[in-house]
Scaffold this motif. Structure first.
Motif, PDB file in Angstrom:
ATOM      1  N   TYR A 184       0.862  -1.197   0.000  1.00  0.00           N
ATOM      2  CA  TYR A 184       0.000   0.000   0.000  1.00  0.00           C
ATOM      3  C   TYR A 184       0.892   1.239   0.000  1.00  0.00           C
ATOM      4  CZ  TYR A 184      -3.796   3.168   1.612  1.00  0.00           C
ATOM      5  OH  TYR A 184      -4.723   4.184   1.734  1.00  0.00           O
ATOM      6  N   ARG A 189      -3.045   1.664  -4.483  1.00  0.00           N
ATOM      7  CA  ARG A 189      -4.099   1.911  -3.494  1.00  0.00           C
ATOM      8  C   ARG A 189      -5.155   0.809  -3.475  1.00  0.00           C
ATOM      9  NH1 ARG A 189      -5.353   8.307  -4.235  1.00  0.00           N
ATOM     10  NH2 ARG A 189      -6.579   7.918  -2.359  1.00  0.00           N
ATOM     11  N   PRO A 208       1.173  -1.659   6.047  1.00  0.00           N
ATOM     12  CA  PRO A 208       1.492  -1.568   4.626  1.00  0.00           C
ATOM     13  C   PRO A 208       2.989  -1.762   4.351  1.00  0.00           C
ATOM     14  CG  PRO A 208       0.173   0.313   5.320  1.00  0.00           C
ATOM     15  CD  PRO A 208       0.589  -0.410   6.563  1.00  0.00           C
TER      16      PRO A 208
END
Ligand SMILES: NC(=O)c1ccc[n+]([C@@H]2O[C@H](COP(=O)([O-])OP(=O)(O)OC[C@H]3O[C@@H](n4cnc5c(N)ncnc54)[C@H](OP(=O)(O)O)[C@@H]3O)[C@@H](O)[C@H]2O)c1
Length: 319
Positions: A184, A189, A208
């Motif tokens: 991420y 996204r 992430p």
């Protein structure tokens, strides 16, 4: 350092965690990564993320980490959260890849041996396996927890629907899934499309990985490809062809917004992830103490105005 609660668990993780995927292998410089580990811990980074295959050579990051742990951190084990994973190819033949019970449990034993540890804090299924029943893979994670070889179970790169199912299966086995580790960043996204909601609903933390897109969301490539970069090094996972004109153009414009915020691009990229309360910790990589120091300053400003977010979205969405 601030520490955020990892989902609905008893664990709090530092807002920035350190990953040992690159820069800690047998091809890297011991005194450099030893200094990075020291600085990280001194700055409150209590979470160190590994996997069986980190190196190169595969396994060497765990070996190196184990040596430094023994030498420098031997009385600090209880102050650290150490994770490892299995799921990508590690050894030849049909039992050294993906998500079988055979692979996961023997790999964990190997990881513990390499790091000279009795247990890891988090053991992950590194990626979903389309062919192994999910019950088998989650059963292996649960078994690791029952055996005390891992304190918590985690999953990485599982899509939203599979995450929901994995969490249910683990629950049936009386094990809570602690954390999900997805890719991420501002450039990637996918998690916003359902996964983050599932994590919130099910009370699971989110860490992430590659938040700086392996360096593309830093100032590193704004003026070309330096020889000391991941893209230039033959063993780097980032390839020269990944450093595209489009990405660099976006990075340059994002860098202007970062400058207006008195941040470096990497600081803004980290802050942009931490603005979301569903994100527990951001898992960075660094090749020097200077990069680490730079990135830690992200924590000085995690707030974005509506206007800034709009400008960032505009750049990211532009074709
Ligand atoms: N679960 C999974 O499947 C998975 C996959 C990938 C990664 N991970 C985890 O996530 C961790 C982080 O991944 P990553 O290393 O790709 O993360 P990243 O933070 O996106 O990229 C790290 C790289 O960015 C550059 N960099 C960092 N800070 C910088 C700064 N302030 N200025 C300039 N350049 C900077 C460095 O590149 P140079 O080396 O070129 O200097 C560094 O090696 C890994 O170590 C691993 O633990 C997990």
């Amino acid at each position: 350092m601030n520490y955020r609660r990892c989902g609905k668990s008893g664990i709090r993780l530092p807002e920035i965690s350190l990953g040992l995927w690159h820069n800690f292998g047998s091809v890297d410089v011991v005194e450099n990564f030893r200094k990075i580990l020291w600085r990280a811990f001194d700055k409150g980074i209590t979470h160190f993320d590994l996997a069986n295959n980190y190196g190169p050579l595969p396994g060497s990051a765990e070996e190196n980490f184990g040596i430094i742990l023994k030498k420098d951190f031997s009385n600090l084990r209880d102050e650290m959260i150490i994770s490892t994973k299995a799921g990508w190819e590690m050894w030849p033949g049909p039992y050294g890849n993906f998500g079988s019970r055979k692979y996961l449990l023997s790999s964990l034993d190997q990881s513990l041996k390499r790091m000279n540890l009795e247990y890891v804090d988090i053991f992950y299924s590194h990626r979903p396996d389309p062919e192994t029943p999910l019950e088998e893979t989650m059963g292996a994670l649960a078994q690791a927890v029952y055996q005390g070889k891992a304190l918590y179970a985690g999953i990485s790169s599982y899509p939203a629907d599979l995450t929901k199912r994995a969490v249910e299966i683990l629950k049936e086995m009386h094990v809570n899934c602690l954390i999900h580790q997805p890719k991420y960043s501002m450039f990637n996204r996918w998690v916003e499309n359902g996964l983050l909601d599932v994590l919130k609903e099910t009370g699971i933390g989110c860490i992430p990985f590659s938040p700086l897109e392996q360096g593309l969301l830093t100032e590193k490539y704004l003026k070309g490809i330096p020889v000391d970069s991941r893209a230039y090094k033959p063993h780097g996972f980032l390839k020269i062809e990944d450093v595209t004109a489009e990405r660099i153009s976006k990075a340059k414009r994002l860098n202007e917004i970062a400058a207006e915020r008195n941040q470096s691009l990497s600081q803004m990229a980290i802050a942009w992830l931490l603005k979301d309360a569903r994100v527990t910790s951001v898992l960075i990589g660094v090749s020097s103490v200077d990069q680490l120091d730079d990135n830690l300053k992200a924590l000085n400003n995690l707030n974005f105005s509506g206007e800034e977010l709009k400008k960032i979205d505009y750049i990211l969405n532009e074709k």
